[in-house]
Motif scaffolding. Structure first.
Motif, short mmCIF file in Angstrom:
data_model
loop_
_atom_site.label_atom_id
_atom_site.label_comp_id
_atom_site.label_asym_id
_atom_site.label_seq_id
_atom_site.Cartn_x
_atom_site.Cartn_y
_atom_site.Cartn_z
N TRP A 11 0.84 -1.20 0.00
CA TRP A 11 0.00 0.00 0.00
C TRP A 11 0.87 1.25 0.00
CZ3 TRP A 11 -4.56 1.92 -1.01
CH2 TRP A 11 -4.90 3.17 -0.50
N LEU A 12 1.87 1.28 0.86
CA LEU A 12 2.74 2.45 0.98
C LEU A 12 3.51 2.70 -0.32
CD1 LEU A 12 4.00 1.82 4.60
CD2 LEU A 12 2.45 3.65 3.85
N LEU A 13 4.03 1.63 -0.93
CA LEU A 13 4.74 1.80 -2.20
C LEU A 13 3.79 2.30 -3.29
CD1 LEU A 13 7.04 -1.34 -2.18
CD2 LEU A 13 7.79 1.05 -2.24
N SER A 14 2.57 1.78 -3.30
CA SER A 14 1.58 2.21 -4.29
C SER A 14 1.27 3.70 -4.14
CB SER A 14 0.32 1.38 -4.13
OG SER A 14 -0.69 1.85 -4.98
N ARG A 15 1.07 4.15 -2.91
CA ARG A 15 0.75 5.56 -2.66
C ARG A 15 1.95 6.46 -3.00
NH1 ARG A 15 -3.13 6.46 -4.03
NH2 ARG A 15 -3.04 8.48 -3.07
#
Length: 141
Positions: A11-15
């Motif tokens: 999730w963090l990498l995607s954001r």
């Protein structure tokens, strides 16, 4: 926000990627180009005349995506395709003088975008982030 995803690396990498792509798009917009166009010009500038297949290998892009990028760059007269003298079935692509003249200005804008991407971090944190991201690349496995 769904609390069970906020600390997931995916999730963090995607954001973070969404934010980085937005910054890159804004940097390319004044040139009426997209990041893939810059990467294509960079490959051609760095490696000289190469085939569309080779461009795809360097950028890890599907040949259809390479063709679309080259169509756009050709329309702007930033690259030119020429038949390969060794194999008439393929084209060799080169950066034009106009493409070479554009590259330094485009690279300046993209360098500013890179600084914007890591602006929330200290210099050391930014360097560490880059080192960690390199470890996550498929070629690092």
């Amino acid at each position: 926000m769904l609390t069970r995803v906020v600390d997931l690396p995916t999730w963090l990498l995607s954001r973070a990627n969404a934010r980085a792509q937005e910054i890159l798009q804004r940097a390319c917009a004044p040139f009426e180009l997209r990041p893939v166009h810059y990467r294509t010009l960079a490959v051609l500038d760095e490696h000289g005349g190469v085939s569309q297949v080779e461009i795809g290998r360097h950028l890890d892009l599907d040949r259809k995506d390479v063709a679309v990028a080259l169509d756009n760059l050709s329309a702007r007269q930033l690259v030119r395709r020429e038949p390969d003298p060794a194999d008439g079935r393929r084209n060799i692509v080169n950066v034009t003088d106009a493409g070479r003249e554009l590259l330094p200005r485009l690279e300046e804008a993209l360098a500013a975008a890179q600084r914007d991407v890591v602006a929330p971090l200290s210099g050391e944190e930014g360097e560490r982030l880059v080192a960690l991201l390199r470890k996550l690349q498929p070629s690092a496995r």
